[in-house]
Design a protein around this motif. Structure first.
Motif, PDB file in Angstrom:
ATOM      1  N   LYS A 154      29.115  81.542  59.656  1.00 15.72           N
ATOM      2  CA  LYS A 154      30.381  81.967  60.224  1.00 15.72           C
ATOM      3  C   LYS A 154      30.695  83.429  59.920  1.00 15.72           C
ATOM      4  N   GLU A 155      30.293  83.921  58.755  1.00  9.60           N
ATOM      5  CA  GLU A 155      30.612  85.295  58.391  1.00  9.60           C
ATOM      6  C   GLU A 155      29.649  86.253  59.071  1.00  9.60           C
ATOM      7  N   SER A 156      30.181  87.288  59.693  1.00  9.19           N
ATOM      8  CA  SER A 156      29.370  88.280  60.391  1.00  9.19           C
ATOM      9  C   SER A 156      28.729  89.233  59.387  1.00  9.19           C
ATOM     10  N   LEU A 157      27.858  90.081  59.884  1.00  7.57           N
ATOM     11  CA  LEU A 157      27.241  91.100  59.028  1.00  7.57           C
ATOM     12  C   LEU A 157      28.302  91.974  58.389  1.00  7.57           C
ATOM     13  N   GLU A 158      29.271  92.426  59.207  1.00  7.91           N
ATOM     14  CA  GLU A 158      30.306  93.323  58.690  1.00  7.91           C
ATOM     15  C   GLU A 158      31.251  92.636  57.721  1.00  7.91           C
ATOM     16  N   GLN A 159      31.314  91.312  57.753  1.00 12.52           N
ATOM     17  CA  GLN A 159      32.106  90.578  56.763  1.00 12.52           C
ATOM     18  C   GLN A 159      31.329  90.372  55.465  1.00 12.52           C
ATOM     19  N   SER A 160      30.025  90.580  55.521  1.00 14.96           N
ATOM     20  CA  SER A 160      29.168  90.360  54.366  1.00 14.96           C
ATOM     21  C   SER A 160      28.833  91.632  53.621  1.00 14.96           C
ATOM     22  N   VAL A 161      28.733  92.747  54.341  1.00 16.18           N
ATOM     23  CA  VAL A 161      28.502  94.062  53.742  1.00 16.18           C
ATOM     24  C   VAL A 161      29.343  95.080  54.493  1.00 16.18           C
ATOM     25  N   ARG A 162      29.554  96.222  53.864  1.00 12.53           N
ATOM     26  CA  ARG A 162      30.265  97.303  54.544  1.00 12.53           C
ATOM     27  C   ARG A 162      29.250  98.297  55.087  1.00 12.53           C
ATOM     28  N   LEU A 163      29.328  98.564  56.388  1.00 11.08           N
ATOM     29  CA  LEU A 163      28.447  99.528  57.032  1.00 11.08           C
ATOM     30  C   LEU A 163      29.215 100.799  57.350  1.00 11.08           C
ATOM     31  N   ASP A 164      28.683 101.939  56.943  1.00 12.49           N
ATOM     32  CA  ASP A 164      29.269 103.235  57.258  1.00 12.49           C
ATOM     33  C   ASP A 164      28.306 104.009  58.144  1.00 12.49           C
ATOM     34  N   GLN A 165      28.789 104.448  59.302  1.00  8.10           N
ATOM     35  CA  GLN A 165      27.940 105.264  60.150  1.00  8.10           C
ATOM     36  C   GLN A 165      27.823 106.657  59.542  1.00  8.10           C
ATOM     37  N   VAL A 166      26.603 107.115  59.354  1.00 11.44           N
ATOM     38  CA  VAL A 166      26.348 108.394  58.696  1.00 11.44           C
ATOM     39  C   VAL A 166      26.533 109.528  59.698  1.00 11.44           C
ATOM     40  N   ASP A 167      27.363 110.501  59.344  1.00 13.23           N
ATOM     41  CA  ASP A 167      27.580 111.643  60.230  1.00 13.23           C
ATOM     42  C   ASP A 167      27.770 112.905  59.384  1.00 13.23           C
ATOM     43  N   PRO A 168      26.898 113.912  59.543  1.00 13.57           N
ATOM     44  CA  PRO A 168      25.789 113.954  60.495  1.00 13.57           C
ATOM     45  C   PRO A 168      24.710 112.928  60.171  1.00 13.57           C
ATOM     46  N   ALA A 169      23.962 112.549  61.209  1.00 12.90           N
ATOM     47  CA  ALA A 169      22.880 111.596  60.997  1.00 12.90           C
ATOM     48  C   ALA A 169      21.832 112.185  60.074  1.00 12.90           C
ATOM     49  N   SER A 170      21.595 113.471  60.215  1.00 15.31           N
ATOM     50  CA  SER A 170      20.614 114.135  59.372  1.00 15.31           C
ATOM     51  C   SER A 170      20.787 115.644  59.464  1.00 15.31           C
ATOM     52  N   ARG A 171      20.423 116.300  58.393  1.00 16.12           N
ATOM     53  CA  ARG A 171      20.359 117.754  58.350  1.00 16.12           C
ATOM     54  C   ARG A 171      18.886 118.133  58.268  1.00 16.12           C
ATOM     55  N   HIS A 172      18.494 119.159  59.016  1.00 18.89           N
ATOM     56  CA  HIS A 172      17.098 119.591  59.038  1.00 18.89           C
ATOM     57  C   HIS A 172      17.005 121.066  58.682  1.00 18.89           C
ATOM     58  N   VAL A 173      16.180 121.361  57.699  1.00 20.19           N
ATOM     59  CA  VAL A 173      15.939 122.742  57.289  1.00 20.19           C
ATOM     60  C   VAL A 173      14.477 123.044  57.581  1.00 20.19           C
ATOM     61  N   PHE A 174      14.243 123.999  58.486  1.00 17.85           N
ATOM     62  CA  PHE A 174      12.891 124.317  58.920  1.00 17.85           C
ATOM     63  C   PHE A 174      12.309 125.472  58.108  1.00 17.85           C
TER      64      PHE A 174
END
Length: 506
Positions: free
Chosen positions: A72-92
């Motif tokens: 009955k419990e959804s994924l979001e009820q079982s753990v907390r999900l945070d969308q990462v922003d920025p998704a990534s930083r890239h240094v060339f």
């Protein structure tokens, strides 16, 4: 109701166990270690907490489906999900510094156009469009269906490469990621962005099929998510879902033999001699003696790159730092090697790369540190597997760990202010540690399955030729990564519950 034994308590194996238990079967999980999660581990010391396996969740729909189908419990009820922003930083290598937004193709295009010059973002966006085509053409048989006998359809590369007019050579099309970078992206930094993505999955961009373009497409379309408290919290939630469905776990229970009678798997034998009878056996373990012995040595070979090179592992350095995390720090920063092709050549030949690509993970999560005056940082690099001969590195050799850790820390100093002065202690983990903890040969980390290369990057099917024996986890179809391993569990459960009529997940 059938008796089912699952070998291993990795994420794919537990996904199968929970689904099978919901279907009414009596499920017992035998795990040689003293805990669950497989490669999704955790290291704790002095109030610092680190993930020792994956650090981000992608394609969360796979985990959402598991929780919807098993309780009955959804994924979001079982753990907390945070969308990462920025998704990534890239240094060339040239100093270009780019922060890519999460789940926004238009945003990525705009950022790349600004940072790399007009047209760069558009080329990347058009490339992602072709990656989407590769995904649409291969998604169902590659990820959502069992590997049928007519799998050769996946031997053909679904990526719609552009035709390139090459001087004196006529029109040609890219067949590898390296060729896509050179011929279609036409900017060394975009090529490095693509190569770095491939390397992070354990793929050699020089030989990986063009179909691997679907990997950056998936990342930048469906986003990257952080599980609050660390990825180990996801493993805990899946384990607890199994317990709620009355799955029995036996830890410290090493399976040494799959028992066979009259041409079918009938249980397992443990190291202490205990016999565990079963009507079905699910092997959620790395390739090696167990399944190979049950199949007379056939069908239990890990995938290889198109040129036969090894499957690499991960080198990780966990850093405990004094001082607060700076407010504008990115969760994930990729420091690209100044010579990506040379790095790939070294890694896939079984040597250490002098200038590796280093990923720096700095979660903004109070659960990972003793207080706000400290910070937990993780450094990772893709490296050759552990071994003492052939295409491998002896990561247990005196000084090898420390020297390579020094190289990663020195590189990370460019993006973590005052790193050397802030360091309290560090913990080093190599493919040798992965091999010891998970049983994976050489500590290799399985990449996801890919179409193309005449099927050389596909994995063994979930159903085996021995009746009643199935494979799940990252070393079985559809390959490595949390999403793919989770799908393997769904496929195994479907094959056992629905039998020959099962045609894939819905």
């Amino acid at each position: 109701m059938a008796r089912i034994v699952v070998i291993g308590a990795g994420m794919g194996a537990m996904a199968a166990a929970a689904r099978l238990a919901v279907a009414g079967h009596r499920v017992t999980v035998c795990e040689r270690a003293e805990t669950y999660g497989g490669a999704v581990g955790r290291f704790e010391r002095d109030g610092f907490v680190f993930d020792t396996g994956p650090t981000l969740l992608r394609l969360p729909a796979v985990q959402r489906d598991l929780f919807v189908k098993t309780g009955k419990e959804s994924l979001e009820q079982s753990v907390r999900l945070d969308q990462v922003d920025p998704a990534s930083r890239h240094v060339f290598a040239d100093g270009t510094d780019v922060r890519l937004p999460n789940s926004s193709r238009a945003g990525v295009v705009a950022v790349l156009d600004t940072a790399l010059g007009a047209g760069a973002g558009v080329r990347w966006g058009e490339f992602l469009g072709r990656g989407r085509d590769a995904w649409d053409r291969s998604r169902r048989p590659l990820l959502e269906e069992p590997l049928w006998p007519d799998w050769p359809v996946l031997g053909r590369d679904p990526y719609p490469a552009l035709r390139q007019r090459r001087l004196l050579r006529g029109a040609r099309q890219a067949t590898t990621l390296a060729e896509i970078g050179a011929w279609e992206l036409a900017d060394p930094r975009l090529a490095a962005l693509l190569d770095g993505c491939a390397l992070s999955y354990g793929l050699d961009p020089r030989t990986a099929p063009a179909s691997a373009a679907l990997l950056p497409y998936l990342e930048q379309t469906f986003g990257s998510w952080y599980v609050r408290g660390g990825m180990r919290e996801l493993a805990r939630a899946v384990y607890e879902r199994c317990l709620a469905r009355r799955v029995e776990f036996r830890f410290g229970a090493e399976v040494v033999r799959i028992v066979e009678k009259d041409g079918a798997a009938t249980g397992v034998e443990l190291a202490d001699g205990t016999a565990v009878p079963a009507d079905r056996v699910v092997a959620g373990v790395a390739p090696g003696g167990l399944v190979a012995a049950a199949l007379d040595g056939e069908g239990d070979v890990p995938p290889r790159a198109a040129d036969g090179s090894v499957v690499p592992g991960r080198f990780t350095v966990l850093l405990a730092l004094r001082g607060a995390r700076d407010a504008d720090a990115a969760h994930r920063t990729v420091l690209h090697s100044p010579d990506g092709p040379a790095e790939a050549a070294e890694v896939f030949a079984g040597r250490t790369a002098a200038r590796p690509t280093v990923t720096v993970v700095r979660p903004d999560d109070p659960a990972t540190r003793p207080d706000e005056g400290h910070e937990a940082v993780t450094l990772t690099a893709t490296v050759a597997p552990h071994g003492t001969h052939g295409r491998s590195v002896d990561w247990s050799a005196a000084g090898a760990r420390e020297r390579y850790a020094d190289a990663l820390v020195a590189a990370a100093g460019a993006v973590v202010p005052g790193l050397a002065e802030r360091l309290l202690w560090r913990e080093i983990r190599t493919p040798a540690d992965t091999a010891a903890e998970t049983g994976a040969p050489g500590g290799s980390v399985p990449p996801p399955a890919l179409a193309g290369t005449a099927g050389r990057l596909l994995y063994p099917a979930n159903a085996t030729r021995l009746a009643g024996l199935y494979r799940a986890g990252g070393w079985a179809h559809p390959g490595g990564g949390l999403a793919h391993a989770g799908m393997s569990g769904a496929l195994v459960a479907g094959l056992i519950v629905e039998g020959a009529d099962f045609r894939g997940s819905q």
